[in-house]
Design an enzyme around this catalytic site. Structure first.
Site, PDB file in Angstrom:
ATOM      1  N   VAL A  52     -14.838  -8.071 -26.884  1.00 51.94           N
ATOM      2  CA  VAL A  52     -13.540  -7.624 -26.374  1.00 51.94           C
ATOM      3  C   VAL A  52     -12.961  -6.442 -27.147  1.00 51.94           C
ATOM      4  O   VAL A  52     -11.950  -5.882 -26.735  1.00 51.94           O
ATOM      5  CB  VAL A  52     -12.514  -8.781 -26.378  1.00 51.94           C
ATOM      6  N   TYR A  53     -13.570  -6.044 -28.246  1.00 51.92           N
ATOM      7  CA  TYR A  53     -13.040  -4.913 -29.001  1.00 51.92           C
ATOM      8  C   TYR A  53     -13.194  -3.634 -28.172  1.00 51.92           C
ATOM      9  O   TYR A  53     -14.304  -3.259 -27.787  1.00 51.92           O
ATOM     10  CB  TYR A  53     -13.773  -4.747 -30.331  1.00 51.92           C
ATOM     11  N   GLY A  54     -12.065  -2.997 -27.904  1.00 54.62           N
ATOM     12  CA  GLY A  54     -12.106  -1.790 -27.089  1.00 54.62           C
ATOM     13  C   GLY A  54     -12.611  -2.048 -25.681  1.00 54.62           C
ATOM     14  O   GLY A  54     -13.137  -1.132 -25.043  1.00 54.62           O
ATOM     15  N   GLY A  55     -12.462  -3.274 -25.200  1.00 59.33           N
ATOM     16  CA  GLY A  55     -12.948  -3.603 -23.865  1.00 59.33           C
ATOM     17  C   GLY A  55     -14.456  -3.475 -23.741  1.00 59.33           C
ATOM     18  O   GLY A  55     -14.991  -3.205 -22.656  1.00 59.33           O
TER      19      GLY A  55
END
Length: 329
Positions: A52-55
């Site tokens: 989920v980091y930065g989508g």
């Protein structure tokens, strides 16, 4: 950089890790490349990310840098799955076997690799049976998609139950190698139950935000710098809880210790958490290569016992019943 075993496993990691929370959002490809190169040059191996980091962009950026900049075999790649983008707070985590394994396959595709060295469940999902979540970890290991597994953001009883299940349940189970939790001089809550459980069960602790979300560097002592996370619209709420008077007292104590040792507050704060019992590798999320090099310069520093005791005292959390020896209360 010194290498440590991750928990009671054969996996060795650098005793400082590189975090990628801001990659794909505040950190672009050029800056990410500089960070990885500086980290690798210093002997760092553990790079931590999440789907989920930065989508998903953080994993993608890291994948672009593998082989082109740093040989894959030289890095210990850790990622996480289980957090989902849902406005309903009760649906922010999905620990189902189907979601986790699909998320792992997507992570491997973005990273451009056949396996990750450490795969972690990002958070506890109370709606999914824990044994189902843990079965996903077993499948990841037996299929070769993950070499080691762990969890993140599990409280004490959740970690203890998960680690014990993996050790005691019948069949071939993958023991938990690590748990990732926030831990610093400004946040010592894991010392209540998580850290004792981890040490007893042979699970290595990977502290996130070891610099107190940047506050322990001292940059906020006289205000909020315009280029800091505290001045950012989306990260200011992340920093704000550590700008109160109690935190200020701890920050001043760190600064005093740094002056006495002729080092920086960053080095003092990082050395303190790095050398706590049960800690494997604090994960540092620097914005620039210069900031990262400043943090990695802690390698040669070991805090004197009297400094550690003073910092322990000024930052001591209130642990009463049943954490203390109840017979003395």
């Amino acid at each position: 950089m010194e290498q440590r075993h991750l928990g009671r496993t054969g996996l060795r990691v650098s005793r400082i890790g590189l975090g990628t929370l801001s990659w794909g959002r505040d950190t672009g490809e050029h800056e990410a490349a500089e960070l990885v190169k500086a980290f690798w040059d210093a002997g760092g191996t553990l790079v931590d990310t999440a789907d989920v980091y930065g989508g998903g962009e953080a994993e993608y950026l890291l994948g672009q840098l593998l082989e082109r900049l740093v040989p894959r075999r030289d890095l210990v790649i850790a990622t996480k799955a289980g957090s989902v983008a849902d406005p309903d707070p009760e649906r922010r985590f999905d620990g189902s076997r189907g979601h986790l394994l699909s998320a792992l396959d997507a992570s491997l595709a973005r990273l451009g690799t056949d396996y990750v060295d450490l795969w972690q469940v990002h958070a506890f999902d109370s709606r999914t049976p824990l044994e189902e979540t843990l079965q996903a970890l077993d499948i990841a290991v037996t299929t070769g998609r993950a070499r080691y597994v762990g969890v993140a953001n599990f409280c004490g009883w959740q970690l203890a139950k998960a680690a014990t299940w993996q050790l005691a349940a019948p069949g071939t189970r993958a023991r938990l190698a690590a748990t990732q939790m926030e831990y610093s001089l400004l946040q010592r809550g894991v010392e209540r139950e998580v850290l004792p459980a981890a040490r007893d069960l042979g699970v290595g602790l990977l502290p996130s935000s070891p610099l107190g979300r940047g506050v322990l560097t001292g940059k906020y002592r006289h205000g909020i710098p315009a280029d800091s996370r505290g001045a950012s619209d989306h990260l200011a709420p992340f920093v704000e809880p550590y700008l109160d008077e109690a935190a200020q007292r701890i920050v001043e104590a760190v600064a005093t210790a740094a002056d006495g040792l002729a080092v920086t507050p960053t080095q003092v704060a990082l050395a303190w958490v790095r050398d706590r019992p049960g800690v494997a590798a604090p994960v540092v999320g620097a914005r620039t290569a210069q900031q990262l090099r400043a943090a990695l310069s802690v390698e040669g520093l070991t805090l004197p016992d009297e400094i550690c005791r003073a910092l322990d005292d000024v930052s001591a959390p209130v642990h009463r019943y049943p954490d203390q020896d109840w017979s003395t209360l």
